[in-house]
Scaffold this motif. Structure first.
Motif, mmCIF file in Angstrom:
data_model
loop_
_atom_site.group_PDB
_atom_site.id
_atom_site.type_symbol
_atom_site.label_atom_id
_atom_site.label_comp_id
_atom_site.label_asym_id
_atom_site.label_seq_id
_atom_site.Cartn_x
_atom_site.Cartn_y
_atom_site.Cartn_z
ATOM 1 N N ASN A 175 -47.867 45.262 52.957
ATOM 2 C CA ASN A 175 -48.471 46.567 53.264
ATOM 3 C C ASN A 175 -49.478 46.969 52.175
ATOM 4 O O ASN A 175 -49.298 47.982 51.496
ATOM 5 C CB ASN A 175 -47.392 47.641 53.405
ATOM 6 C CG ASN A 175 -46.570 47.813 52.120
ATOM 7 O OD1 ASN A 175 -46.585 46.953 51.227
ATOM 8 N ND2 ASN A 175 -45.873 48.911 52.029
ATOM 9 N N PRO A 176 -50.547 46.191 51.973
ATOM 10 C CA PRO A 176 -51.474 46.474 50.867
ATOM 11 C C PRO A 176 -52.148 47.839 50.956
ATOM 12 O O PRO A 176 -52.276 48.530 49.937
ATOM 13 C CB PRO A 176 -52.493 45.336 50.960
ATOM 14 C CG PRO A 176 -52.396 44.827 52.349
ATOM 15 C CD PRO A 176 -50.967 45.010 52.750
ATOM 16 N N ILE A 177 -52.589 48.242 52.165
ATOM 17 C CA ILE A 177 -53.303 49.510 52.287
ATOM 18 C C ILE A 177 -52.404 50.698 51.939
ATOM 19 O O ILE A 177 -52.767 51.529 51.092
ATOM 20 C CB ILE A 177 -53.911 49.660 53.697
ATOM 21 C CG1 ILE A 177 -54.921 48.544 53.943
ATOM 22 C CG2 ILE A 177 -54.593 51.018 53.836
ATOM 23 C CD1 ILE A 177 -56.038 48.457 52.926
ATOM 24 N N PRO A 178 -51.222 50.843 52.542
ATOM 25 C CA PRO A 178 -50.347 51.958 52.149
ATOM 26 C C PRO A 178 -49.978 51.930 50.667
ATOM 27 O O PRO A 178 -49.946 52.979 50.016
ATOM 28 C CB PRO A 178 -49.109 51.766 53.040
ATOM 29 C CG PRO A 178 -49.604 51.008 54.213
ATOM 30 C CD PRO A 178 -50.650 50.095 53.685
ATOM 31 N N MET A 179 -49.709 50.740 50.131
ATOM 32 C CA MET A 179 -49.269 50.663 48.747
ATOM 33 C C MET A 179 -50.400 51.018 47.782
ATOM 34 O O MET A 179 -50.218 51.830 46.855
ATOM 35 C CB MET A 179 -48.743 49.257 48.453
ATOM 36 C CG MET A 179 -48.127 49.106 47.063
ATOM 37 S SD MET A 179 -46.791 50.284 46.760
ATOM 38 C CE MET A 179 -45.659 49.845 48.076
ATOM 39 N N TYR A 180 -51.577 50.442 47.978
ATOM 40 C CA TYR A 180 -52.695 50.755 47.095
ATOM 41 C C TYR A 180 -53.113 52.220 47.232
ATOM 42 O O TYR A 180 -53.531 52.852 46.258
ATOM 43 C CB TYR A 180 -53.877 49.827 47.380
ATOM 44 C CG TYR A 180 -53.690 48.424 46.865
ATOM 45 C CD1 TYR A 180 -53.194 48.188 45.588
ATOM 46 C CD2 TYR A 180 -54.004 47.324 47.663
ATOM 47 C CE1 TYR A 180 -53.012 46.903 45.115
ATOM 48 C CE2 TYR A 180 -53.825 46.027 47.199
ATOM 49 C CZ TYR A 180 -53.328 45.823 45.925
ATOM 50 O OH TYR A 180 -53.145 44.540 45.456
ATOM 51 N N PHE A 181 -53.025 52.751 48.438
ATOM 52 C CA PHE A 181 -53.337 54.162 48.642
ATOM 53 C C PHE A 181 -52.368 55.045 47.854
ATOM 54 O O PHE A 181 -52.773 56.020 47.207
ATOM 55 C CB PHE A 181 -53.267 54.487 50.133
ATOM 56 C CG PHE A 181 -53.605 55.912 50.467
ATOM 57 C CD1 PHE A 181 -54.927 56.324 50.515
ATOM 58 C CD2 PHE A 181 -52.601 56.841 50.728
ATOM 59 C CE1 PHE A 181 -55.246 57.643 50.823
ATOM 60 C CE2 PHE A 181 -52.910 58.156 51.030
ATOM 61 C CZ PHE A 181 -54.240 58.561 51.075
ATOM 62 N N THR A 182 -51.087 54.711 47.889
ATOM 63 C CA THR A 182 -50.086 55.478 47.147
ATOM 64 C C THR A 182 -50.301 55.381 45.647
ATOM 65 O O THR A 182 -50.239 56.393 44.920
ATOM 66 C CB THR A 182 -48.670 54.978 47.507
ATOM 67 O OG1 THR A 182 -48.473 55.088 48.917
ATOM 68 C CG2 THR A 182 -47.610 55.774 46.772
ATOM 69 N N ILE A 183 -50.576 54.175 45.157
ATOM 70 C CA ILE A 183 -50.822 53.992 43.723
ATOM 71 C C ILE A 183 -52.068 54.757 43.291
ATOM 72 O O ILE A 183 -52.090 55.386 42.218
ATOM 73 C CB ILE A 183 -50.953 52.490 43.405
ATOM 74 C CG1 ILE A 183 -49.600 51.794 43.593
ATOM 75 C CG2 ILE A 183 -51.462 52.281 41.985
ATOM 76 C CD1 ILE A 183 -49.668 50.289 43.469
ATOM 77 N N ALA A 184 -53.097 54.733 44.137
ATOM 78 C CA ALA A 184 -54.318 55.485 43.816
ATOM 79 C C ALA A 184 -54.023 56.980 43.719
ATOM 80 O O ALA A 184 -54.521 57.655 42.804
ATOM 81 C CB ALA A 184 -55.386 55.212 44.873
ATOM 82 N N LEU A 185 -53.227 57.503 44.619
ATOM 83 C CA LEU A 185 -52.880 58.928 44.570
ATOM 84 C C LEU A 185 -52.113 59.270 43.295
ATOM 85 O O LEU A 185 -52.327 60.336 42.706
ATOM 86 C CB LEU A 185 -52.042 59.303 45.802
ATOM 87 C CG LEU A 185 -52.784 59.392 47.137
ATOM 88 C CD1 LEU A 185 -51.804 59.786 48.245
ATOM 89 C CD2 LEU A 185 -53.932 60.387 47.072
#
Length: 290
Positions: A237-247
């Motif tokens: 799940n790269p998109i959800p995970m990277y989005f969460t880390i970015a937030l």
């Protein structure tokens, strides 16, 4: 009205700017649409991909957030150590450069320019590979801290030096005239003011240090980004995970920026606040005179 720094665009120039802006916007939207379509084709926007992050009933929810919390803790610890060491070493380097004699100033300047010219990722990799070869056995976190400190300390040294040099020369001359030594003048008069003047810039550099901890993945330090990559390998799940880390990074950096604004306002109010009620000194002088 005539502009000072540039000519006011005429009607044809405004049309060109508007056309260019519209074309650029259309191109960006088209690229974004293609990216979203490709990700949607790979099922990156399905509820299943986001479930481990947003659904408490998911079997992986607790474990995922426990791993992210551990990675965030590692990130904050490394960032805090690098910040403190960079501030201390950077201030020392700035003082040495400001007070050094001409015959050895070149050595200090050489060190500063050397580390300023090297990418921080090279310094991190160098610390993790060379130090163990010469017998320096440290936990992996310290190789990241050493690399970040080596780069950011010289940046902070230049910030502090610029702050000191921006102060009126009369303050240094007045301090020396009343018998203070050069070191006392720098420590008691100039450095406190330089830190206040350069506080926003210093906070910005501390934000850079926090973001650069993400480079710890090159030495397999389990910081937040490295932890996220491990989770991605298992959940795809790269998109959800990277989005969460970015937030998470945005929230922390935003908090640091607001802290800088708050401290700047406090210091500005402190400088504007008078030492005592108006007329108190004058009244006291009149009473003494009587």
């Amino acid at each position: 009205m005539t502009a000072v720094l540039y000519d006011v665009p005429g009607p044809s120039a405004k049309r060109r700017y508007l056309t260019g802006s519209i074309v650029a916007g259309v191109v960006l939207l088209a690229v974004l649409a293609v990216v979203i379509a490709r990700l949607a084709a790979q099922d990156q926007f399905t509820a299943e991909k986001w479930s481990a992050l947003v659904n408490p009933t998911d079997s992986d929810f607790v474990q995922v957030w426990a791993l992210l919390a551990n990675g965030l803790q590692n990130t904050l610890v490394a960032a805090a150590l690098a910040m403190v060491l960079s501030l201390v070493i950077g201030t020392v380097l700035a003082v040495i450069r400001l007070t050094s004699a001409p015959w050895y100033r070149w050595a200090v300047v050489g060190v500063v320019e050397l580390f300023r010219g090297l990418p921080v990722v090279v310094l991190i990799f160098f610390a993790s590979r060379v130090l163990p070869e010469i017998g320096v056995d440290l936990p992996i976190m310290w190789f990241l801290v050493i690399g970040l400190t080596a780069y950011n300390s010289v940046i902070i040294a230049e910030i502090v030096r610029a702050g000191v040099n921006s102060l009126p020369a009369g303050q240094r001359e007045a301090a020396l005239a009343v018998g203070m030594t050069r070191g006392q003048t720098l420590r008691l008069i100039l450095l406190p003011q330089a830190f206040r003047v350069m506080l926003p810039t210093l906070i910005s550099q501390l934000v850079v240090i926090l973001k650069d901890t993400a480079l710890g993945f090159i030495i397999s330090y389990p910081e937040l980004l490295q932890t996220g990559q491990i989770i991605i390998q298992n959940l795809d799940n790269p998109i959800p995970m990277y989005f969460t880390i970015a937030l998470i990074f945005i929230a922390i950096n935003y908090a640091l920026s607001k802290l800088a604004e708050y401290m700047e306002r406090r210091l500005s109010r402190a400088r504007r606040t008078p030492a005592g009620p108006p007329g108190k000194t004058l009244a006291g002088a009149e009473m003494t005179g009587d």
